[in-house]
Every structure is written in structure tokens, then in C-alpha cells.
Design a protein around this motif. Structure first.
Motif, PDB file in Angstrom:
ATOM      1  N   LYS A   1      32.496  53.929  51.183  1.00  0.00           N
ATOM      2  CA  LYS A   1      32.806  53.994  52.622  1.00  0.00           C
ATOM      3  C   LYS A   1      34.041  53.150  52.941  1.00  0.00           C
ATOM      4  CE  LYS A   1      28.281  54.976  54.558  1.00  0.00           C
ATOM      5  NZ  LYS A   1      26.996  54.270  54.665  1.00  0.00           N
ATOM      6  N   ASN A   2      34.034  51.917  52.375  1.00  0.00           N
ATOM      7  CA  ASN A   2      35.168  51.023  52.625  1.00  0.00           C
ATOM      8  C   ASN A   2      36.474  51.630  52.141  1.00  0.00           C
ATOM      9  OD1 ASN A   2      33.719  49.023  53.854  1.00  0.00           O
ATOM     10  ND2 ASN A   2      33.291  47.924  51.938  1.00  0.00           N
ATOM     11  N   LEU A   3      36.401  52.281  50.969  1.00  0.00           N
ATOM     12  CA  LEU A   3      37.622  52.887  50.426  1.00  0.00           C
ATOM     13  C   LEU A   3      38.108  54.025  51.318  1.00  0.00           C
ATOM     14  CD1 LEU A   3      36.830  52.737  46.626  1.00  0.00           C
ATOM     15  CD2 LEU A   3      38.932  51.902  47.689  1.00  0.00           C
ATOM     16  N   ARG A   4      37.163  54.796  51.857  1.00  0.00           N
ATOM     17  CA  ARG A   4      37.577  55.865  52.776  1.00  0.00           C
ATOM     18  C   ARG A   4      38.290  55.282  53.990  1.00  0.00           C
ATOM     19  NH1 ARG A   4      35.890  60.812  51.247  1.00  0.00           N
ATOM     20  NH2 ARG A   4      33.935  60.929  50.088  1.00  0.00           N
ATOM     21  N   GLU A   5      37.777  54.172  54.457  1.00  0.00           N
ATOM     22  CA  GLU A   5      38.379  53.528  55.623  1.00  0.00           C
ATOM     23  C   GLU A   5      39.795  53.042  55.296  1.00  0.00           C
ATOM     24  OE1 GLU A   5      36.471  50.013  57.756  1.00  0.00           O
ATOM     25  OE2 GLU A   5      34.964  51.631  57.830  1.00  0.00           O
ATOM     26  N   THR A   6      39.916  52.428  54.104  1.00  0.00           N
ATOM     27  CA  THR A   6      41.234  51.932  53.690  1.00  0.00           C
ATOM     28  C   THR A   6      42.235  53.077  53.608  1.00  0.00           C
ATOM     29  OG1 THR A   6      40.040  50.338  52.339  1.00  0.00           O
ATOM     30  CG2 THR A   6      42.393  50.528  51.948  1.00  0.00           C
ATOM     31  N   LEU A   7      41.771  54.190  53.054  1.00  0.00           N
ATOM     32  CA  LEU A   7      42.663  55.351  52.936  1.00  0.00           C
ATOM     33  C   LEU A   7      43.120  55.822  54.317  1.00  0.00           C
ATOM     34  CD1 LEU A   7      43.984  57.428  51.075  1.00  0.00           C
ATOM     35  CD2 LEU A   7      41.913  58.805  51.242  1.00  0.00           C
ATOM     36  N   GLY A   8      42.154  55.826  55.265  1.00  0.00           N
ATOM     37  CA  GLY A   8      42.507  56.220  56.629  1.00  0.00           C
ATOM     38  C   GLY A   8      43.536  55.270  57.217  1.00  0.00           C
TER      39      GLY A   8
END
Ligand SMILES: *Cc1c(COP(=O)(O)O)cnc(C)c1O
Length: 647
Positions: free
Chosen positions: A381-388
């Protein structure tokens, strides 16, 4: 309806490609990019008609000539030879040198029959000769060089038969010069001359004290294998005199080592050799020839610097220095100037061949964005947020390096979290894979946003390198470009088509061998070396062809059979003014049978053993007759085919 070619970024032109790969700096006008985005070859330099290389390759392919393919442009070979002679002619005119230039080609540089024959034929107008460095090369020279005025310089280790062959060749009407390279050579020369009742023309190779700075600097100075020291020269003169052979001493030779990159070194050596030449005349030798050896360099990266892949002088500078220095030396000593000889191999034979190889595939880090699912672990989830977050940064007016760096640090931290959770059994393989994919997706996004024109912090620079792809090349560097492996030589390497399309990937090449050294990962960079080359996106259904340029000297002849990859197919091409070409010679590469036999394996025997094995397997019911047949057929066909991959 005009279909828009989506591959073509409108702002990218063939001029951009030319600049990127430095084509104009090292191509000497022989190569350019045409409006189709293909490499084009101009046999007589930039003013002559350019031939589309892709079209040529397509037609060669339809003649069943498969990649990797070595293409030799005999016109370019001839042109390089003409250039060499022009340069010396200019220098001789400019300095009013009262002697002439008469070069030889060192056979070791490229012993292929067609190459040596071509040089001898084109060079006939100048009585261009050959240099042999071994007995086998002497045999090549004797069979190909028939001009009684051309010189045949005999270098290398010599036994009595070598020397006797040279003496007899002189009786045949040739001009072999036996160069004394080791103190012991003189005894053999005296012995052979007495035996045959005739003597050879004699030369002496001097060990100069001037040091070369290049890669081959060890070939001169006190450590060198060849050449006589000054005391040895004096002893040799005495012995020649005593044997009544001093009258045959005609030539002084030195060789500074290949690829001299700094002209200053050559000047010192020329002065020293000039003085020795004068002394030899004073000692009573007739002389007449000064042979300045090889070493004339090639500007592989076009930087015109004294770095190893370049030279800080031009061909004309080189000729000028040889002519002017020797003239000055002879004039001040009031002796006649000698005929000047060079043994330039690299400078003559580098440009004319292009090794073309195809790319079989590409591997890069998995950076597709995995589909979002309801239940995902925290780090994913955190990685998805970082990508966003990184995606949002893209929309900002000015890219903020600090913010990009921070985002990357976050991504790395979350990836490490995922890994730790996996080790402890909290996260499964699927989640771990997602975390990796998302991390590389972040990396890719960041790299795309990095400004191109400023110096990047080390970490971000490394990031773009780690994202680089490995392009799998249908090639063995050990066979076709051994110097890239053995001595880190760099050659210009670039795609030969799609050059009107921006190469937006960074990559290096891995070859077919199982050796981790089997790679091409050093590329020219205008005086420096870089590890990644800008390349195009690899499309599995389309051909992607890469050319290795300037490899006509030494590479093909020094390559070995690592992993049993044999020689590649080679063709000799002649280009006509009307834009046509003629395939002069086709040299088929080694088959698997060839290379096996070379190592004493008998293909017949191999087939027979397999047949016996299949027979037992059939008896035992493990193998169907049909399958056994198929296996034998594959093996038989394979033995007849090239050692490289074919489609
Ligand atoms: C190798 C060699 C040459 C050729 O040198 P290039 O640098 O290729 O011109 C010439 N002469 C001798 C004696 C050599 O050993």
C-alpha cells in the motif's frame, strides 16, 4: 490515409542520433545516417554516393547469409590505403623530401586471403609490400606478393628455414628484407648465406630508449622481446663486416607498439632512430631504408585526445613528423635521405569492416504496475502511495531533485519492509513480487523525470544505471571482438537502423557464451568510457540490428572458440557509383562440425554413438522410432549449420 508512425518522436532527428553516437567524429565520412534512419555507407568518403546498409543486409539475408555477419567494404579498405599514400605524398612535397615513401602491410593485422590480396592489388601502383612476423605469414606473403619492387619485411622469430626461404625468394626476384631482431639471428643469417651461396637483404631492428605511453608500451624499451640494444648493434655490424655481408645491410627498423596515442613519443623515437641511421652509414653500411614500424593510431571515439581510444594527431600530422624529422636529421649530417617505410596495420584495416549482430531478446527489471487488490499488505500500500506521489511530482513545473531523492528513499524503505515481512512469514510470494514491481515502477518514473542536462547526485545516477536493460546479442565477443574482453578496448557500437527514433532505453549487451565476461558494456564517450548505451525499445517481433564498427584490424583473426562459437559469415562488398553493390566474396562461417573437428571430435563418430543410444532406448521402449529419427535429424542439421542462433 496517412498513418502516424507512433514510434517516431517528432522532435528527434537523424542528426540527433549522429551526435549521440559520435558518428561524424569517428566515421571519417564513410558512414552517415540517411533520411530513413538507417546507416548509409559512402565508400569514397562523404562526397560519394551513400548506400543504405539495411537494404544491403536485407538482400544478403535473402541469400541465406545469417547474422552475425561481418561485412567488409573493400572500397573503404582501398580508400584508407590511398589516404595513407596521399598523406606521405603531401608531406614529401611540402618538406621537399628527396626520397620516397614505400609502405608495407603487417599481415598479422588481418591475415584473411581476400584482405591481403586486395591490399596488394590496390597497392601495386605504389609497390606496396607486406610484413611477415612468422614463417606462416612469410608463406602468405610469398604466395600473394609478386611485385619485384615491393618489399617483403621479414620480422619475428626466425629459424634457419625461415632465413633460407627468404634468401631463395630473393633469387626468385622478390625483395625480402630479413630483419635482425635478436642478437642470435646474425649467426643464422651467416650460416644460411654460406650454405646457399647467396645472401638476403638485411635489416636491423633497434631497441629505442624512447618510451611509448600507450597500451603496448612494453613492446619497446629494455623490456621488449625484439630489437637490438646499441652494444648489440655494434657487435652485429662487426660480424656482418667479417662475413662480408655489411653490403647487404639496407634497413633500420623500429616499432613503438600499436596505437601510439601521443605524437610526442613518436617524435622522440624518430629523432633517436634518425641518429642511429646516420651512425650505421658512418660505420660503412649502404642503408637506404628506414622502417618506422606500425603504431599509427585510430581515433576510435573521435575525441582527438591522447587517451587510449584515441590519438592526439591526424594521419597528416604523423606523415609530416616522420618526413620532417628524418629529413632534418639526414640534412644536418649531410647524408642522403632514406626511403621511408611504415608497417601500418590498424590505420589501414580498421574502418572497412562492420560486424552486424541481431538482438535476440532483452531482459529488464519487472516494472509493470500490478493490479490493485482489496487486501494488500502495508508495504505494498505504501509503495502504491509513493508511486502516486512521484506521479504528482511530474506535473510540477520544475523537477525538484531533493523531492525525487526523498521519494526514492521512501520506496527503498518500503521495499525493505516487505522483504523483512516475507522473511518472517507475514507476507506471501505474491505480495513480495508486487512490492518489487512497484519499487521498480517508482524507479522508472523517477528516472524519466530526471533532468538530462545537469550533474546528478551519485545515487540517482546509479538508479538509472540499475534500470538499464541487458540486450542479448547473437554474438561471441571472444570470437568477434576479443580486444573488448582482453584489453578493454572500446569500439564504436550503435544501432544501424531506427535512427530517426529516439533511443530512450539504456542498455548493454550480453553475448551467447556462458561466460560472465561475455559482454559489451564499455562504450565510447568522447574521450571517456561509459557503461551504458542509449538503445531503442526491443520489440520481439522486429529485427533489431547493432553494428560494431572499426573492428577490421586484429579482432577477427585473434578471436577464439570460447563455448565453440566459430567464425561468423563474412562478405566482401564492392560499391558502385550508381548506388549498386556487388558481393565479391562470401566466406561462410564455421559450422558446428568444423569447430568440433578442430578439437579432434569426429562428427561421424558422434552421430554413430547417438544412433546406438537411441536404438537401445527404442528397444527398451523409452523412445519412439519417430522421435529417435527427429533427434538424429536435428543433430545432423545442427552439425551442418553455423554455431550461432538461427531463426
Ligand atoms: C604489430 C606490428 C605492426 C602493426 O602495428 P599497427 O599498430 O597495427 O600499425 C607493425 N610492425 C610490427 C613489427 C608489429 O609487431
Amino acid at each position: 490515409m496517412v498513418l502516424k508512425n507512433t514510434d517516431q518522436s517528432p522532435s528527434w532527428t537523424v542528426e540527433n542520433s549522429s551526435e549521440l553516437y559520435g558518428l561524424d567524429r569517428w566515421g571519417k565520412g564513410y558512414f552517415c545516417i540517411n533520411e530513413k534512419g538507417n546507416i548509409a555507407v559512402s565508400p569514397k568518403g562523404s562526397s560519394s554516393k551513400a548506400h543504405d546498409l539495411m537494404q544491403l543486409l536485407n538482400e544478403l539475408e535473402s541469400r541465406k547469409l545469417k547474422f552475425p555477419l561481418l561485412i567488409r567494404f573493400d572500397d573503404i579498405l582501398e580508400e584508407c590505403l590511398i589516404d595513407l599514400h596521399k598523406a606521405f605524398k603531401n608531406a614529401i612535397n611540402n618538406y621537399e623530401y628527396q626520397g620516397k615513401y614505400q609502405g608495407v602491410f603487417p599481415i598479422k593485422c588481418n591475415q584473411q586471403r581476400h584482405v591481403v590480396e586486395e591490399l596488394v592489388t590496390c597497392g601495386a601502383q605504389w609497390h606496396f609490400g607486406l610484413e611477415a612476423g612468422s614463417k606462416a605469414e612469410l608463406l602468405i606473403a610469398l604466395s600473394i606478393l609478386e611485385d619485384p619492387k615491393a618489399l617483403l619485411i621479414c620480422n619475428g622469430y626466425k629459424d634457419q628455414r625461415y632465413i633460407e626461404t627468404a634468401i631463395l625468394a630473393r633469387k626468385l626476384g622478390r625483395q625480402p628484407v630479413v630483419v635482425i631482431e635478436q642478437a642470435s639471428d646474425i649467426e643464422l643469417i651467416i650460416k644460411s648465406s654460406i650454405l646457399i651461396g647467396a645472401s638476403p637483404l638485411i635489416g636491423i631492428r633497434a631497441k629505442l630508449s624512447s618510451q611509448s605511453s600507450g597500451r603496448w608500451s612494453d613492446s619497446i624499451g629494455d623490456k621488449s622481446k625484439f630489437g637490438l640494444t646499441i652494444p648489440e648493434i655494434l657487435t652485429t655490424i662487426k660480424k656482418l663486416k667479417k662475413a662480408n655481408l655489411l653490403n647487404e645491410l639496407k634497413l633500420l627498423h623500429f616499432h613503438l607498439g600499436s596505437q601510439i596515442n601521443d605524437i610526442g613519443i613518436l617524435k622522440d623515437a624518430l629523432q633517436e632512430a634518425g641518429q642511429i641511421y646516420v651512425e650505421l652509414i658512418n660505420l660503412g653500411a649502404p642503408m637506404g631504408y628506414l622502417d618506422v614500424g606500425g603504431g599509427l593510431g585510430i581515433d576510435y571515439d573521435g575525441s582527438q585526445t591522447a587517451s587510449t581510444a584515441s590519438t592526439n594527431y591526424s594521419l597528416q600530422n604523423y606523415a609530416n613528423d616522420v618526413v620532417a624529422t628524418i629529413k632534418e636529421c639526414c640534412e644536418s649530417n649531410k647524408i642522403q635521405v632514406p626511403t621511408l617505410i611504415t608497417e601500418s596495420g590498424r590505420a589501414v584495416a580498421s574502418h572497412f569492416s562492420i560486424l552486424v549482430f541481431n538482438i535476440l531478446g532483452k531482459n529488464s527489471l519487472p516494472s509493470d504496475i500490478p493490479r490493485k487488490e482489496e487486501k494488500e499488505c502495508l508495504s505494498v500500500k505504501n509503495l502504491r502511495e509513493t508511486l502516486g506521489h512521484i506521479n504528482n511530482l511530474e506535473n510540477e513545473e520544475k523537477q525538484d531533485l531533493a523531492k525525487l531523492q526523498e521519494a526514492w528513499n521512501d520506496a527503498l524503505k518500503f521495499k525493505a519492509d516487505a522483504l523483512a515481512a516475507f522473511r518472517l512469514g507475514y507476507v506471501d510470494l505474491i505480495e513480495r513480487a508486487k512490492a518489487e514491481q512497484l519499487t521498480w515502477a517508482c524507479a522508472k518514473k523517477i528516472v524519466n523525470q530526471l533532468p538530462k542536462d545537469i550533474l546528478l547526485p551519485e545515487e540517482l545516477k546509479k538508479l538509472s544505471e540499475s534500470l538499464a536493460g541487458t540486450y542479448y546479442a547473437n554474438l561471441s565477443v571472444f570470437r568477434s571482438a576479443p580486444d573488448t574482453w582482453a584489453i578493454d578496448q572500446v569500439f564504436p557500437i550503435m544501432p544501424i537502423h531506427r535512427l530517426n527514433e529516439e533511443p530512450n532505453q539504456l542498455g548493454h549487451f550480453a553475448d551467447l557464451t556462458c561466460d560472465s565476461d561475455g559482454k559489451l558494456d564499455q562504450f565510447i564517450d568522447n574521450g571517456k568510457v561509459k557503461n551504458l548505451l542509449a538503445l531503442h525499445e526491443f520489440k520481439p517481433d522486429d529485427k533489431y540490428l547493432i553494428g560494431l564498427f572499426l573492428g577490421g584490424a586484429y579482432q577477427e583473426v585473434m578471436g577464439n572458440l570460447h563455448n565453440l562459437f566459430g567464425s561468423t559469415n563474412a562478405v566482401h562488398i564492392r560499391l558502385t557509383n550508381k548506388g549498386k553493390y556487388k558481393v565479391e566474396h562470401v566466406i561462410r562461417g564455421n559450422t558446428k562440425s568444423d569447430v568440433l573437428e578442430y578439437l579432434e571430435h569426429d562428427p561421424e563418430h558422434l552421430l554413430e554413438r547417438l544412433r546406438i543410444s537411441s536404438e537401445s532406448a527404442i528397444q527398451a521402449g523409452h523412445l519412439k522410432i519417430h522421435d529417435a529419427q527427429k533427434l538424429m535429424e536435428h543433430v545432423e542439421t545442427s552439425l551442418r549449420q553455423s554455431t550461432y542462433l538461427q531463426d
